[in-house]
Enzyme design. Structure first.
Site, PDB file in Angstrom:
ATOM      1  N   LYS A  26       7.304  -8.179 -13.018  1.00 24.04           N
ATOM      2  CA  LYS A  26       6.151  -7.307 -12.889  1.00 24.04           C
ATOM      3  C   LYS A  26       6.668  -5.876 -12.874  1.00 24.04           C
ATOM      4  O   LYS A  26       7.423  -5.480 -11.981  1.00 24.04           O
ATOM      5  CB  LYS A  26       5.392  -7.605 -11.599  1.00 24.04           C
ATOM      6  CG  LYS A  26       4.204  -6.710 -11.424  1.00 24.04           C
ATOM      7  CD  LYS A  26       3.461  -6.986 -10.162  1.00 24.04           C
ATOM      8  CE  LYS A  26       2.750  -5.720  -9.770  1.00 24.04           C
ATOM      9  NZ  LYS A  26       2.324  -5.726  -8.392  1.00 24.04           N
ATOM     10  N   GLY A  79      -2.856  -0.973  -1.422  1.00 24.27           N
ATOM     11  CA  GLY A  79      -2.981  -0.955   0.029  1.00 24.27           C
ATOM     12  C   GLY A  79      -4.191  -0.210   0.552  1.00 24.27           C
ATOM     13  O   GLY A  79      -4.383  -0.109   1.759  1.00 24.27           O
ATOM     14  N   ALA A  83      -4.030  -4.650  -7.129  1.00 22.44           N
ATOM     15  CA  ALA A  83      -3.959  -3.506  -6.204  1.00 22.44           C
ATOM     16  C   ALA A  83      -5.344  -3.016  -5.804  1.00 22.44           C
ATOM     17  O   ALA A  83      -6.224  -2.829  -6.641  1.00 22.44           O
ATOM     18  CB  ALA A  83      -3.134  -2.351  -6.757  1.00 22.44           C
ATOM     19  N   GLY A  84      -5.505  -2.879  -4.515  1.00 24.10           N
ATOM     20  CA  GLY A  84      -6.702  -2.257  -3.973  1.00 24.10           C
ATOM     21  C   GLY A  84      -7.819  -3.203  -3.589  1.00 24.10           C
ATOM     22  O   GLY A  84      -8.774  -2.798  -2.936  1.00 24.10           O
ATOM     23  N   ASN A 123      -2.218  -8.445  -2.067  1.00 23.23           N
ATOM     24  CA  ASN A 123      -1.168  -8.466  -1.047  1.00 23.23           C
ATOM     25  C   ASN A 123      -1.710  -7.919   0.286  1.00 23.23           C
ATOM     26  O   ASN A 123      -1.912  -8.678   1.223  1.00 23.23           O
ATOM     27  CB  ASN A 123       0.015  -7.610  -1.527  1.00 23.23           C
ATOM     28  CG  ASN A 123       1.217  -7.681  -0.577  1.00 23.23           C
ATOM     29  OD1 ASN A 123       2.262  -7.167  -0.898  1.00 23.23           O
ATOM     30  ND2 ASN A 123       1.092  -8.293   0.566  1.00 23.23           N
ATOM     31  N   THR A 124      -1.990  -6.632   0.343  1.00 25.97           N
ATOM     32  CA  THR A 124      -2.345  -5.991   1.618  1.00 25.97           C
ATOM     33  C   THR A 124      -3.491  -6.682   2.341  1.00 25.97           C
ATOM     34  O   THR A 124      -3.409  -6.978   3.539  1.00 25.97           O
ATOM     35  CB  THR A 124      -2.715  -4.515   1.375  1.00 25.97           C
ATOM     36  OG1 THR A 124      -1.595  -3.859   0.775  1.00 25.97           O
ATOM     37  CG2 THR A 124      -3.088  -3.816   2.663  1.00 25.97           C
TER      38      THR A 124
HETATM   39  C1  LIG Z   1       1.418  -2.820  -7.620  1.00 25.71           C
HETATM   40  C2  LIG Z   1       1.630  -3.443  -6.329  1.00 25.71           C
HETATM   41  O1  LIG Z   1       2.573  -3.266  -5.611  1.00 25.71           O
HETATM   42  C3  LIG Z   1       0.603  -4.418  -5.972  1.00 25.71           C
HETATM   43  O2  LIG Z   1       0.946  -5.654  -6.544  1.00 25.71           O
HETATM   44  C4  LIG Z   1       0.415  -4.605  -4.528  1.00 25.71           C
HETATM   45  O3  LIG Z   1       1.421  -5.350  -3.978  1.00 25.71           O
HETATM   46  C5  LIG Z   1      -0.900  -5.310  -4.404  1.00 25.71           C
HETATM   47  O4  LIG Z   1      -1.794  -4.353  -4.029  1.00 25.71           O
HETATM   48  P1  LIG Z   1      -2.534  -4.559  -2.650  1.00 25.71           P
HETATM   49  O5  LIG Z   1      -1.457  -4.537  -1.612  1.00 25.71           O
HETATM   50  O6  LIG Z   1      -3.501  -3.402  -2.578  1.00 25.71           O
HETATM   51  O7  LIG Z   1      -3.234  -5.899  -2.732  1.00 25.71           O
END
Ligand SMILES: CC(=O)[C@@H](O)[C@H](O)COP(=O)(O)O
Length: 256
Positions: A97, A158, A184-185, A206-207
């Site tokens: 990635k 995040g 993301a987001g 992730n976050t």
């Molecule tokens: C680009 C990046 O690092 C994302 O994969 C991140 O890990 C996921 O974004 P969130 O933490 O906002 O879900």
């Protein structure tokens, strides 16, 4: 016909990809991966510790998952390429990635450097999934460069702000011949469902999962939301109208 997602020759049942940063402890990761049903799990190379396995986040990812290293920390194409090659040399396969981020405040990707990285790594046989700002011209160049999918952000990493780039992502979904994975987001399961209803091939989260009060429960919620959103997309939703339309004909009651 089973609804599978093909990327890099792999057939995936799960359309929820999981990031492994920000968990309070690596030990919770196996349970979260199971709750998410995730088959693709991304790790930052700097969190892979070959000397001390218990510190190596990759050692907490269940067998059978595709470990997708990311090049987080790279500020330009040269650094991203180096990280990708290190990850491959460390035995983490050929999925990568690409993350090239040059700004420290919003953590937005540098599409130009990401295109260059994609060109180099795709030519070396990597399965490249570039994290990018949802721009059609840049996305087309990444696809021409050999990207296996594109990963446009919904909102800054995040931020948990959801699908703030929805209309731009819709254009990518309509115009590109490769899977579009929102990355993301996304802060709530409903936002993942929204992305899937739009026609996204998958989402990466992730976050929102890692920092939830109950990460395992949140992972399960995102799994159900992604599955529901995908079904909603496949079911071909009805038209959105401005006017009301009676659910049963009112003829004979209302005077015209
Ligand atoms: C680009 C990046 O690092 C994302 O994969 C991140 O890990 C996921 O974004 P969130 O933490 O906002 O879900």
């Amino acid at each position: 016909m089973k609804d599978v997602l093909e990327i890099g020759g792999q057939l995936l049942q799960s359309r929820l990809f999981l990031g492994t940063g920000k968990f309070s402890a690596n030990a919770v990761i196996p349970e979260v991966v199971a709750a998410c049903g995730a088959q693709v799990v991304t790790v930052a190379l700097r969190r892979i510790d070959l000397q001390y396995p218990e510190e190596n986040v990759a050692s907490y990812i269940p067998q059978g998952c595709i470990i997708m290293p990311n090049t987080s920390g790279a500020r330009n194409a040269a650094e991203a390429v180096r990280i990708a090659r290190l990850a491959q040399a460390a035995g983490y396969g050929n999925w990568i990635k690409v993350e090239v981020i040059a700004d420290n405040r919003y953590l937005l990707p540098d599409n130009y450097e990401t295109i260059k990285t994609t060109e180099t790594l795709a030519a070396e046989g990597f399965i490249v999934l570039p994290y990018m700002s949802p721009d059609l011209a840049a996305a087309k160049r990444m696809v021409e460069a050999g990207a296996a999918a594109v990963m446009p952000l919904g909102a800054p990493i995040g931020s948990n702000r959801g699908l703030k780039t929805k209309e731009l992502i819709r254009i990518l979904i309509e115009e590109l011949p490769v899977p579009v994975i929102v990355d993301a987001g996304l802060g709530r399961p409903s936002e993942a469902a929204e992305a899937m209803e739009l026609g996204a091939a998958a989402v990466l989260v992730n976050t929102a999962i890692a920092t939830a009060g109950e990460p395992v429960l949140m992972g399960s919620a995102f799994r159900q939301a992604v599955e529901a959103g995908r079904k909603g997309y496949l079911a071909r939703p009805g038209a959105i109208r401005r006017e009301g339309t009676a659910s049963s004909p009112l003829t004979g009651f209302l005077q015209e």
